[in-house]
Write a protein that holds these residues in place. Structure first.
Motif, PDB file in Angstrom:
ATOM      1  N   VAL A 124      74.679 -62.634 106.491  1.00 25.92           N
ATOM      2  CA  VAL A 124      74.796 -61.397 107.258  1.00 25.92           C
ATOM      3  C   VAL A 124      75.586 -60.382 106.443  1.00 25.92           C
ATOM      4  O   VAL A 124      76.333 -60.746 105.532  1.00 25.92           O
ATOM      5  CB  VAL A 124      75.480 -61.607 108.633  1.00 25.92           C
ATOM      6  CG1 VAL A 124      74.625 -62.454 109.550  1.00 25.92           C
ATOM      7  CG2 VAL A 124      76.857 -62.238 108.455  1.00 25.92           C
ATOM      8  N   THR A 141      73.345 -56.709 109.945  1.00 24.23           N
ATOM      9  CA  THR A 141      71.984 -57.176 109.763  1.00 24.23           C
ATOM     10  C   THR A 141      72.028 -58.468 108.977  1.00 24.23           C
ATOM     11  O   THR A 141      73.106 -58.896 108.526  1.00 24.23           O
ATOM     12  CB  THR A 141      71.109 -56.122 109.060  1.00 24.23           C
ATOM     13  OG1 THR A 141      69.733 -56.510 109.148  1.00 24.23           O
ATOM     14  CG2 THR A 141      71.496 -55.947 107.602  1.00 24.23           C
ATOM     15  N   THR A 142      70.881 -59.108 108.807  1.00 23.17           N
ATOM     16  CA  THR A 142      70.842 -60.409 108.153  1.00 23.17           C
ATOM     17  C   THR A 142      70.283 -60.293 106.744  1.00 23.17           C
ATOM     18  O   THR A 142      69.602 -59.328 106.391  1.00 23.17           O
ATOM     19  CB  THR A 142      69.986 -61.393 108.962  1.00 23.17           C
ATOM     20  OG1 THR A 142      68.715 -60.801 109.237  1.00 23.17           O
ATOM     21  CG2 THR A 142      70.667 -61.736 110.276  1.00 23.17           C
ATOM     22  N   ASP A 180      66.826 -65.186 110.195  1.00 26.31           N
ATOM     23  CA  ASP A 180      66.112 -64.472 111.249  1.00 26.31           C
ATOM     24  C   ASP A 180      67.122 -63.854 112.213  1.00 26.31           C
ATOM     25  O   ASP A 180      67.861 -64.557 112.898  1.00 26.31           O
ATOM     26  CB  ASP A 180      65.182 -65.437 112.001  1.00 26.31           C
ATOM     27  CG  ASP A 180      64.246 -64.718 112.958  1.00 26.31           C
ATOM     28  OD1 ASP A 180      64.739 -63.941 113.808  1.00 26.31           O
ATOM     29  OD2 ASP A 180      63.028 -64.935 112.873  1.00 26.31           O
ATOM     30  N   LEU A 181      67.128 -62.533 112.273  1.00 21.51           N
ATOM     31  CA  LEU A 181      68.128 -61.833 113.077  1.00 21.51           C
ATOM     32  C   LEU A 181      68.000 -62.150 114.555  1.00 21.51           C
ATOM     33  O   LEU A 181      69.007 -62.301 115.260  1.00 21.51           O
ATOM     34  CB  LEU A 181      68.010 -60.330 112.839  1.00 21.51           C
ATOM     35  CG  LEU A 181      69.018 -59.458 113.592  1.00 21.51           C
ATOM     36  CD1 LEU A 181      69.620 -58.408 112.667  1.00 21.51           C
ATOM     37  CD2 LEU A 181      68.366 -58.777 114.798  1.00 21.51           C
ATOM     38  N   LEU A 226      69.320 -65.524 115.259  1.00 23.55           N
ATOM     39  CA  LEU A 226      70.779 -65.463 115.197  1.00 23.55           C
ATOM     40  C   LEU A 226      71.355 -64.939 116.506  1.00 23.55           C
ATOM     41  O   LEU A 226      72.362 -65.471 117.006  1.00 23.55           O
ATOM     42  CB  LEU A 226      71.219 -64.569 114.037  1.00 23.55           C
ATOM     43  CG  LEU A 226      72.724 -64.311 113.911  1.00 23.55           C
ATOM     44  CD1 LEU A 226      73.497 -65.615 113.732  1.00 23.55           C
ATOM     45  CD2 LEU A 226      73.019 -63.338 112.765  1.00 23.55           C
ATOM     46  N   PRO A 282      70.565 -56.968 120.143  1.00 24.00           N
ATOM     47  CA  PRO A 282      69.654 -56.757 119.014  1.00 24.00           C
ATOM     48  C   PRO A 282      69.010 -55.371 119.093  1.00 24.00           C
ATOM     49  O   PRO A 282      68.633 -54.909 120.169  1.00 24.00           O
ATOM     50  CB  PRO A 282      68.612 -57.866 119.186  1.00 24.00           C
ATOM     51  CG  PRO A 282      69.253 -58.878 120.070  1.00 24.00           C
ATOM     52  CD  PRO A 282      70.143 -58.094 120.989  1.00 24.00           C
ATOM     53  N   THR A 332      68.806 -54.746 113.539  1.00 23.65           N
ATOM     54  CA  THR A 332      70.246 -54.971 113.433  1.00 23.65           C
ATOM     55  C   THR A 332      70.772 -55.600 114.718  1.00 23.65           C
ATOM     56  O   THR A 332      70.081 -55.630 115.735  1.00 23.65           O
ATOM     57  CB  THR A 332      71.008 -53.654 113.168  1.00 23.65           C
ATOM     58  OG1 THR A 332      70.698 -52.728 114.232  1.00 23.65           O
ATOM     59  CG2 THR A 332      70.626 -53.045 111.836  1.00 23.65           C
ATOM     60  N   ILE A 333      71.998 -56.060 114.653  1.00 25.00           N
ATOM     61  CA  ILE A 333      72.721 -56.521 115.842  1.00 25.00           C
ATOM     62  C   ILE A 333      73.883 -55.582 116.071  1.00 25.00           C
ATOM     63  O   ILE A 333      74.672 -55.312 115.160  1.00 25.00           O
ATOM     64  CB  ILE A 333      73.213 -57.965 115.683  1.00 25.00           C
ATOM     65  CG1 ILE A 333      72.040 -58.941 115.772  1.00 25.00           C
ATOM     66  CG2 ILE A 333      74.261 -58.311 116.737  1.00 25.00           C
ATOM     67  CD1 ILE A 333      72.412 -60.394 115.586  1.00 25.00           C
ATOM     68  N   VAL A 379      74.981 -68.719 112.078  1.00 28.55           N
ATOM     69  CA  VAL A 379      74.132 -68.447 110.917  1.00 28.55           C
ATOM     70  C   VAL A 379      73.583 -69.750 110.362  1.00 28.55           C
ATOM     71  O   VAL A 379      72.396 -69.866 110.020  1.00 28.55           O
ATOM     72  CB  VAL A 379      74.905 -67.669 109.842  1.00 28.55           C
ATOM     73  CG1 VAL A 379      74.101 -67.609 108.539  1.00 28.55           C
ATOM     74  CG2 VAL A 379      75.213 -66.256 110.317  1.00 28.55           C
ATOM     75  N   THR A 429      70.898 -70.979 112.566  1.00 30.28           N
ATOM     76  CA  THR A 429      69.715 -70.135 112.421  1.00 30.28           C
ATOM     77  C   THR A 429      68.913 -70.544 111.193  1.00 30.28           C
ATOM     78  O   THR A 429      67.673 -70.589 111.229  1.00 30.28           O
ATOM     79  CB  THR A 429      70.120 -68.652 112.322  1.00 30.28           C
ATOM     80  OG1 THR A 429      70.832 -68.279 113.511  1.00 30.28           O
ATOM     81  CG2 THR A 429      68.910 -67.750 112.166  1.00 30.28           C
TER      82      THR A 429
END
Length: 483
Positions: free
Chosen positions: A332, A346-347, A352-353, A356, A369, A379-380, A403, A406
């Protein structure tokens, strides 16, 4: 299922117990683990105070201030406090600021657009200029009020491009707007430059400070290097600030301020050409409960200026902890500078965002998200409040674990048939029957609080008009009678 109108009345205690049972399905509004929708100061006794104040004025009607002068006094007090905080009042360059209390930021923005539009009846095709990061409520205002929306791409720093904004102003432009800060990324637009460009062309300029307007002045007092954004900036003609955000008042109270009464006049609606009472409203609603307004006054008076400064300090420190956690975690990265009260990440490395986000939710962290837009990736968004100060260190530990999980799960793999069907869809093809089929195909059923990674992955590949149609359809599916 709950029946709102039983054949026989239900005892009060049972009614309250049923409502409490319904609430158990909601996300937690307190405890520093929900990073959207609610604002928690973690102040003992504040909820009880707000509820008691709400009850005192719950049945007071804001329709007629001559009938209920208590509500007029409270609204004027809220406007005065907001104006003072945002650089207006005696002894400033904006001594004549006036304002109105609304139900929320969206209503404030709609009214700002209405006032600008109605100030120019000679312009038959009015236009509104906003950066692409402006809140979606501006698009709603433009849609409701039949004002053309000119969306200007932001710069690589995610801030409004002041040169491009100036170039977008036309003779038909009635309002220019920018954010302090933007909701998605938490960065402050170059308000001074945009305000100057608007003023040079004789156009109103609105600062949308709904999200952070109550906390930015305190962050600056704590040493944050933030740009000017309030009525101290020449050319700023109106500002909106929500009290149910960082003023920590209950939903829903916002304040819309204008530099002077003349600018506000077109905001009002008045109608006398019927046999009933003459209707005159400063805001969209006619009947308004005094409950939220009384609760806001109680909240502001109880916390006080010194209390808000302490809460801003706790929020700033929590932002620092969360931002450090993101920077220390492989997979991230920070997507925007954490300069206000938002941590936007973001990742990387194939993480995979949307998975996550689900993994964080499984650990009790409820994030927001944000889907890909133009050249910007998904983004988150984390809205950080004072309550997060007590949980930020725990989040930092769980982020690394989420993470890792994920990576183990891998990215969402949508069924090829679903992808093919989605690729052929147009907004006009979205029907209630299609939505029901999609919901079944994604395994949603009645569990709307479960895994959202598949839904978000599908929406992420859809063009914006199709996203809108799909989400409207899903919402329609949820909002239906319980026969």
């Amino acid at each position: 299922m709950i029946e709102a109108l039983p054949s026989t009345g239900v005892p009060a205690g049972q009614v309250l117990a049923e409502l409490q049972e319904l609430r158990t399905a909601d996300l937690p509004t307190h405890g520093g683990r929900l990073f959207a929708y609610v604002y928690d100061p973690d102040v003992d006794g504040l909820d009880e105070l707000a509820r008691a104040a709400y009850a005192i004025s719950a049945h007071v009607n804001g329709l007629d201030p001559t009938a209920f002068p208590s509500l007029l006094a409270m609204e004027n007090a809220l406007v005065t406090s907001a104006a003072r905080l945002l650089g207006a009042g005696p002894g400033t360059t904006a001594p004549d600021v006036v304002g109105s209390v609304t139900s929320g930021g969206t209503e404030s923005l709609i009214l700002a657009v209405k006032a600008a539009r109605d100030a120019h009846p000679e312009i038959t095709e009015p236009r509104l200029v906003v950066p692409s990061t402006a809140h979606a409520a501006f698009a709603k205002a433009a849609h409701y009020l039949r004002v053309a929306l000119d969306v200007v791409p932001v710069g690589p720093d995610l801030r409004a491009d002041s040169v491009a904004m100036a170039a977008a102003i036309r003779p038909e432009t009635v309002l220019v707007a920018a954010s302090a800060p933007s909701y998605a990324h938490g960065v402050v637009d170059p308000i001074t430059a945009i305000a100057a460009a608007a003023a040079e062309r004789g156009v109103r300029f609105h600062v949308d400070a709904c999200f952070g307007g109550w906390v930015l002045p305190y962050l600056r007092r704590l040493g944050a290097e933030l740009p000017e954004f309030d009525f101290g900036v020449p050319g700023v003609t109106s500002i909106s600030v929500d009290l149910h955000k960082y003023a920590y008042a209950p939903k829903g109270v916002s304040v819309l301020l204008h530099r002077d009464a003349g600018l506000r006049m077109p905001q009002f609606f008045a109608y006398a050409d019927w046999p009933g009472y003459t209707m005159v409203n400063p805001v969209i609603s006619s009947t308004r409960s005094g409950g939220p307004i009384a609760a806001a006054v109680a909240t502001l008076r109880h916390l006080g200026d010194d209390g808000y400064l302490r809460l801003a300090g706790k929020t700033r420190d929590a932002v620092g902890v969360l931002a450090d956690a993101v920077e220390a975690t492989d997979g991230v990265r920070l997507f925007a500078p954490p300069e206000t009260t938002v941590v936007c990440l973001t990742t990387t490395d194939g993480v995979d965002l949307f998975v996550l986000a689900d993994e964080l939710a499984a650990r009790g962290w409820h994030t927001q998200p944000q889907l890909a837009y133009a050249e910007l990736p998904a983004t988150i968004h984390l809205t950080v409040t004072a309550a997060v100060g007590a949980t930020a260190a725990e989040f930092a530990k769980d982020l690394a674990a989420a993470v890792s999980a994920t990576r183990d799960r891998g990215p969402i793999d949508l069924p090829p048939a679903l992808l093919e069907a989605a690729g052929a869809l147009t907004p006009a093809m979205v029907t209630p029957e299609l939505i029901e089929g999609l919901a079944a195909g994604l395994g949603l059923g009645d569990n709307i609080a479960g895994s959202m990674a598949s839904v978000n992955s599908l929406l992420n590949i859809a063009p914006a008009p199709l996203r809108e149609a799909l989400l409207a359809g899903f919402l329609s599916l949820l909002q239906r009678p319980t026969w």
